[in-house]
Design an enzyme around this catalytic site. Structure first.
Site, PDB file in Angstrom:
ATOM      1  N   LYS A   1       0.840  -1.208   0.000  1.00  0.00           N
ATOM      2  CA  LYS A   1       0.000   0.000   0.000  1.00  0.00           C
ATOM      3  C   LYS A   1       0.868   1.247   0.000  1.00  0.00           C
ATOM      4  O   LYS A   1       0.661   2.150  -0.816  1.00  0.00           O
ATOM      5  CB  LYS A   1      -0.892   0.003   1.238  1.00  0.00           C
ATOM      6  CG  LYS A   1      -1.523   1.352   1.567  1.00  0.00           C
ATOM      7  CD  LYS A   1      -2.410   1.327   2.782  1.00  0.00           C
ATOM      8  CE  LYS A   1      -1.690   1.579   4.060  1.00  0.00           C
ATOM      9  NZ  LYS A   1      -1.409   2.994   4.378  1.00  0.00           N
ATOM     10  N   ASN A   2       1.864   1.277   0.885  1.00  0.00           N
ATOM     11  CA  ASN A   2       2.626   2.521   1.067  1.00  0.00           C
ATOM     12  C   ASN A   2       3.620   2.781  -0.046  1.00  0.00           C
ATOM     13  O   ASN A   2       4.201   3.853  -0.119  1.00  0.00           O
ATOM     14  CB  ASN A   2       3.310   2.525   2.442  1.00  0.00           C
ATOM     15  CG  ASN A   2       2.278   2.658   3.547  1.00  0.00           C
ATOM     16  OD1 ASN A   2       1.114   2.982   3.281  1.00  0.00           O
ATOM     17  ND2 ASN A   2       2.673   2.397   4.769  1.00  0.00           N
TER      18      ASN A   2
ATOM     19  N   ARG B   1      -8.554  -0.463   4.301  1.00  0.00           N
ATOM     20  CA  ARG B   1      -7.610   0.509   3.738  1.00  0.00           C
ATOM     21  C   ARG B   1      -6.280  -0.153   3.409  1.00  0.00           C
ATOM     22  O   ARG B   1      -5.581   0.261   2.497  1.00  0.00           O
ATOM     23  CB  ARG B   1      -7.364   1.639   4.738  1.00  0.00           C
ATOM     24  CG  ARG B   1      -8.592   2.402   5.123  1.00  0.00           C
ATOM     25  CD  ARG B   1      -8.260   3.625   5.905  1.00  0.00           C
ATOM     26  NE  ARG B   1      -7.255   4.416   5.185  1.00  0.00           N
ATOM     27  CZ  ARG B   1      -6.811   5.599   5.624  1.00  0.00           C
ATOM     28  NH1 ARG B   1      -7.253   6.089   6.738  1.00  0.00           N
ATOM     29  NH2 ARG B   1      -5.926   6.267   4.935  1.00  0.00           N
TER      30      ARG B   1
ATOM     31  N   ARG C   1       0.159  14.624  12.555  1.00  0.00           N
ATOM     32  CA  ARG C   1       0.608  14.374  11.179  1.00  0.00           C
ATOM     33  C   ARG C   1       0.841  15.669  10.380  1.00  0.00           C
ATOM     34  O   ARG C   1       0.262  15.903   9.342  1.00  0.00           O
ATOM     35  CB  ARG C   1      -0.369  13.469  10.442  1.00  0.00           C
ATOM     36  CG  ARG C   1      -0.831  12.231  11.168  1.00  0.00           C
ATOM     37  CD  ARG C   1       0.211  11.165  11.344  1.00  0.00           C
ATOM     38  NE  ARG C   1       0.673  10.582  10.123  1.00  0.00           N
ATOM     39  CZ  ARG C   1       0.090   9.561   9.483  1.00  0.00           C
ATOM     40  NH1 ARG C   1      -1.034   9.067   9.943  1.00  0.00           N
ATOM     41  NH2 ARG C   1       0.619   9.056   8.386  1.00  0.00           N
ATOM     42  N   PRO C   2       1.653  16.594  10.897  1.00  0.00           N
ATOM     43  CA  PRO C   2       1.917  17.840  10.158  1.00  0.00           C
ATOM     44  C   PRO C   2       2.640  17.571   8.843  1.00  0.00           C
ATOM     45  O   PRO C   2       3.189  16.484   8.643  1.00  0.00           O
ATOM     46  CB  PRO C   2       2.819  18.624  11.110  1.00  0.00           C
ATOM     47  CG  PRO C   2       3.432  17.616  12.011  1.00  0.00           C
ATOM     48  CD  PRO C   2       2.435  16.497  12.143  1.00  0.00           C
TER      49      PRO C   2
ATOM     50  N   LEU D   1       7.561  19.504   6.940  1.00  0.00           N
ATOM     51  CA  LEU D   1       8.803  19.105   6.248  1.00  0.00           C
ATOM     52  C   LEU D   1       8.586  19.032   4.735  1.00  0.00           C
ATOM     53  O   LEU D   1       9.475  19.373   3.952  1.00  0.00           O
ATOM     54  CB  LEU D   1       9.303  17.758   6.776  1.00  0.00           C
ATOM     55  CG  LEU D   1       9.684  17.688   8.258  1.00  0.00           C
ATOM     56  CD1 LEU D   1      10.357  16.369   8.577  1.00  0.00           C
ATOM     57  CD2 LEU D   1      10.584  18.853   8.651  1.00  0.00           C
TER      58      LEU D   1
ATOM     59  N   CYS E   1      -4.953  12.469  12.310  1.00  0.00           N
ATOM     60  CA  CYS E   1      -5.711  11.213  12.248  1.00  0.00           C
ATOM     61  C   CYS E   1      -5.608  10.587  13.633  1.00  0.00           C
ATOM     62  O   CYS E   1      -5.029  11.152  14.556  1.00  0.00           O
ATOM     63  CB  CYS E   1      -5.125  10.293  11.174  1.00  0.00           C
ATOM     64  SG  CYS E   1      -3.525   9.655  11.617  1.00  0.00           S
TER      65      CYS E   1
ATOM     66  N   ASP F   1       4.616   0.536  11.940  1.00  0.00           N
ATOM     67  CA  ASP F   1       3.394  -0.066  11.387  1.00  0.00           C
ATOM     68  C   ASP F   1       3.198  -1.517  11.822  1.00  0.00           C
ATOM     69  O   ASP F   1       2.168  -2.097  11.507  1.00  0.00           O
ATOM     70  CB  ASP F   1       3.405   0.009   9.852  1.00  0.00           C
ATOM     71  CG  ASP F   1       3.266   1.436   9.371  1.00  0.00           C
ATOM     72  OD1 ASP F   1       3.492   1.695   8.183  1.00  0.00           O
ATOM     73  OD2 ASP F   1       2.959   2.317  10.205  1.00  0.00           O
TER      74      ASP F   1
ATOM     75  N   ARG G   1      -4.601  10.631   4.037  1.00  0.00           N
ATOM     76  CA  ARG G   1      -3.540  11.610   4.216  1.00  0.00           C
ATOM     77  C   ARG G   1      -2.495  11.561   3.110  1.00  0.00           C
ATOM     78  O   ARG G   1      -1.848  12.549   2.822  1.00  0.00           O
ATOM     79  CB  ARG G   1      -2.865  11.395   5.567  1.00  0.00           C
ATOM     80  CG  ARG G   1      -3.782  11.445   6.749  1.00  0.00           C
ATOM     81  CD  ARG G   1      -2.991  11.509   7.991  1.00  0.00           C
ATOM     82  NE  ARG G   1      -2.253  12.761   8.018  1.00  0.00           N
ATOM     83  CZ  ARG G   1      -1.036  12.933   7.519  1.00  0.00           C
ATOM     84  NH1 ARG G   1      -0.423  11.933   6.918  1.00  0.00           N
ATOM     85  NH2 ARG G   1      -0.432  14.090   7.574  1.00  0.00           N
TER      86      ARG G   1
HETATM   87  C1  EPZ Z   1       4.220   6.922   6.128  1.00  0.00           C
HETATM   88  O1  EPZ Z   1       3.463   7.978   6.721  1.00  0.00           O
HETATM   89  C2  EPZ Z   1       3.279   5.736   6.056  1.00  0.00           C
HETATM   90  N1  EPZ Z   1       2.140   6.061   5.211  1.00  0.00           N
HETATM   91  C3  EPZ Z   1       2.801   5.371   7.461  1.00  0.00           C
HETATM   92  O2  EPZ Z   1       2.003   4.196   7.343  1.00  0.00           O
HETATM   93  C4  EPZ Z   1       4.025   5.039   8.313  1.00  0.00           C
HETATM   94  O3  EPZ Z   1       3.598   4.749   9.635  1.00  0.00           O
HETATM   95  C5  EPZ Z   1       4.978   6.232   8.325  1.00  0.00           C
HETATM   96  O4  EPZ Z   1       5.340   6.581   6.964  1.00  0.00           O
HETATM   97  C6  EPZ Z   1       6.255   5.947   9.097  1.00  0.00           C
HETATM   98  O5  EPZ Z   1       6.897   4.835   8.558  1.00  0.00           O
HETATM   99  C7  EPZ Z   1       2.301   6.009   3.856  1.00  0.00           C
HETATM  100  O6  EPZ Z   1       3.365   5.732   3.354  1.00  0.00           O
HETATM  101  C8  EPZ Z   1       1.090   6.321   3.044  1.00  0.00           C
HETATM  102  P1  EPZ Z   1       6.381  10.217   8.230  1.00  0.00           P
HETATM  103  P2  EPZ Z   1       4.068   9.482   6.734  1.00  0.00           P
HETATM  104  O7  EPZ Z   1       6.352  11.468   7.453  1.00  0.00           O
HETATM  105  O8  EPZ Z   1       4.851   9.713   5.513  1.00  0.00           O
HETATM  106  C9  EPZ Z   1       6.296  13.546  11.589  1.00  0.00           C
HETATM  107  C10 EPZ Z   1       0.146   2.838   7.723  1.00  0.00           C
HETATM  108  O9  EPZ Z   1      -0.328   2.334   8.745  1.00  0.00           O
HETATM  109  N2  EPZ Z   1       6.263  14.504  10.488  1.00  0.00           N
HETATM  110  O10 EPZ Z   1       7.546   9.283   8.068  1.00  0.00           O
HETATM  111  O11 EPZ Z   1       2.967  10.404   7.060  1.00  0.00           O
HETATM  112  C11 EPZ Z   1       5.039  12.677  11.660  1.00  0.00           C
HETATM  113  O12 EPZ Z   1       4.012  13.331  12.382  1.00  0.00           O
HETATM  114  C12 EPZ Z   1       0.609   4.270   7.738  1.00  0.00           C
HETATM  115  O13 EPZ Z   1       0.305   2.233   6.624  1.00  0.00           O
HETATM  116  C13 EPZ Z   1       6.361  15.862  10.770  1.00  0.00           C
HETATM  117  O14 EPZ Z   1       6.465  16.262  11.928  1.00  0.00           O
HETATM  118  O15 EPZ Z   1       5.051   9.385   7.987  1.00  0.00           O
HETATM  119  C14 EPZ Z   1       5.550  11.449  12.373  1.00  0.00           C
HETATM  120  O16 EPZ Z   1       5.560  11.709  13.763  1.00  0.00           O
HETATM  121  C15 EPZ Z   1       0.404   4.936   9.091  1.00  0.00           C
HETATM  122  N3  EPZ Z   1       6.324  16.753   9.750  1.00  0.00           N
HETATM  123  C16 EPZ Z   1       6.994  11.307  11.858  1.00  0.00           C
HETATM  124  O17 EPZ Z   1       7.346  12.600  11.338  1.00  0.00           O
HETATM  125  C17 EPZ Z   1       6.210  16.346   8.440  1.00  0.00           C
HETATM  126  O18 EPZ Z   1       6.198  17.209   7.541  1.00  0.00           O
HETATM  127  C18 EPZ Z   1       7.164  10.298  10.751  1.00  0.00           C
HETATM  128  O19 EPZ Z   1       6.184  10.581   9.779  1.00  0.00           O
HETATM  129  C19 EPZ Z   1       6.105  14.971   8.161  1.00  0.00           C
HETATM  130  C20 EPZ Z   1       6.146  14.065   9.202  1.00  0.00           C
END
Ligand code: EPZ
Length: 421
Positions: free
Chosen positions: A23-24, A402, A124-125, A128, A119, A310, A95
């Protein structure tokens, strides 16, 4: 779609489970169709509601999509009439919609994307994402819950250092930098296999990318991308989930289409608790080393190659039945323990202390009515239900659609007494 799952637990399973495409990875690959007029064909596409949502979003942006579900093939091709608004009604469902921002800015210099909002698992800001795209030359304003982006001339390659690894921000930045003028150096990027898969597809479209899977990625911008066909990498989180299904139900299960090379930290942790995962040719098997017990351990979720967040909820279900006291520290998301109260309803003994959950293993879990709150929490309840004595009824199960293709069929195919009403 029916909203409840019923599981009669305590059954040992046997058989083989096919692992689907990730999915991801798929949700990052599909927006690549916005980067050119060339056709993009994706194989091994998982049949998931999130993929359907991404199709609706891309079609709203002028992309022509044909989804051959039976063959698991997606054909995507941008029409001559691009649109630039990613509406909140679609974005609020998923998202990952934010992943159209980079490609739209890179190709068309404009984008209006609804802010995804938080969520169940956290705020989830996307700061970055915006920081990196601004560095490449985009300018943003936030108005009425939408991020409006513009590029005066064209994006220009530069050096960008991320304060910490973000999968989505890494993906968005890569998708923008491939069409930027000149070279981009992205430092402290996410190293997840899904990022490697994204770069593999982009390279087959003619992009110049080096270092994917490492801490620094170098991208030489190109003018156009060519047509390509790409096979979506297997879903390591689905594989890890079903490996725990085998472990928690004391079953001897096989998996096809999986590869533990993408799950090293997870497999090491399983070995610590007495679960053996062995790969022979294309088959993978899981079984308990000592049938009668699961040992306790401590888990820390980290960016790849660390233990995946995950798989945290699924591991917690397993450790609920371990001998002794285990702990799980969730370092990635601030609120990813929504499965805890539900596992406690099934007899688990878990105490949350900030970002750490302390799990005192119990002899058995008992079936109970529980509710799903988010994708991985809902599947951890299915796993607990497989091991629990009696019937477990899980409500709000749309979350599971999902991220898990045909989970009922895959589990009933191995003898699980699970059905959906
Ligand atoms: C991806 O989410 C995955 N989703 C998530 O899978 C996964 O848990 C996550 O990466 C971490 O591996 C998809 O790929 C669609 P991040 P993503 O940006 O990209 C913070 C599932 O269950 N952050 O790596 O949103 C954020 O809040 C889902 O399949 C900022 O602060 O994750 C988190 O605490 C859930 N600012 C951390 O970084 C930003 O601009 C890591 O988030 C972006 C992120």
């Amino acid at each position: 779609m029916k909203e409840k799952i019923f599981i009669e637990g305590g059954k040992r399973l046997s058989g083989s489970i096919p692992i689907s495409g990730a999915k991801n990875s798929c949700l990052a690959l599909m927006p690549l169709s916005l980067l050119s007029d060339s056709a993009l064909t994706l194989n091994n596409v998982p049949i998931l509601s999130d993929v359907e949502t991404m199709i609706v979003l891309l079609e709203s942006l002028g992309c022509v999509v044909s989804y051959q579900k039976t063959e698991k093939i997606l054909n995507l091709k941008m029409s001559a009439k691009p649109l630039f608004l990613a509406d909140y009604e679609i974005v609020k469902k998923m998202r990952a919609s934010i992943l159209v921002l980079g490609p739209l800015l890179a190709r068309f210099g404009q984008a209006i994307v609804a802010l995804p909002g938080g969520c169940a698992i956290g705020a989830r800001p996307v700061n970055l994402h915006l920081m990196a795209l601004e560095a490449l030359g985009a300018s943003f304003s936030i108005e009425n819950g939408y991020v409006k982006g513009n590029v005066a001339k064209s994006l220009k390659g530069c050096k960008i250092t991320f304060p910490f690894e973000s999968v989505g921000a890494t993906a968005n930045t890569i998708m923008a930098a491939v069409l930027a003028k000149g070279t981009s150096e992205l430092v402290n990027v996410a190293r997840e296999p899904e990022i490697i898969d994204l770069c593999k597809c982009l390279k087959s479209m003619g992009c110049k990318i080096e270092g994917e899977g490492e801490r620094t990625i170098i991208i030489e911008g190109v003018d156009t991308l060519r047509e390509t066909t790409h096979e979506v990498v297997m879903d390591r989180i689905e594989l890890g989930t079903f490996i725990i299904a085998g472990a928690i139900s004391d079953s001897d299960l096989e998996f096809t289409g999986g590869d533990i090379i993408l799950l090293e930290s997870f497999v090491d942790k399983l070995y610590e608790v007495g679960i053996e995962v062995c790969q022979s040719d294309s088959n993978l098997r899981v079984k308990r080393i000592n049938r009668s017990s699961i040992k306790h351990t401590n888990v820390l979720t980290e960016p790849f190659p660390g233990f995946p967040t995950d798989l945290q909820a699924q591991m917690m279900a397993l450790l609920s039945l371990a001998d002794g006291v285990s702990s799980i520290e969730e370092q990635i998301f601030e609120n990813r323990f929504m499965h805890v109260p539900e596992l406690i309803r099934m007899g688990a003994n878990i105490e949350i202390k900030g970002r750490k959950a302390v799990i005192s293993g119990v002899d058995k879990l008992k079936g109970a009515p529980v509710k799903a709150t988010d994708l991985r929490a809902s599947v951890s309840l299915v796993l607990a239900g497989l091991a629990a004595e009696g019937q477990t009824e899980i409500d709000k199960i749309h979350h599971i659609d999902r991220g898990y293709e045909d989970i009922i069929k895959k589990l009933t195919g191995c003898g699980a007494q699970i059905r959906r009403y």
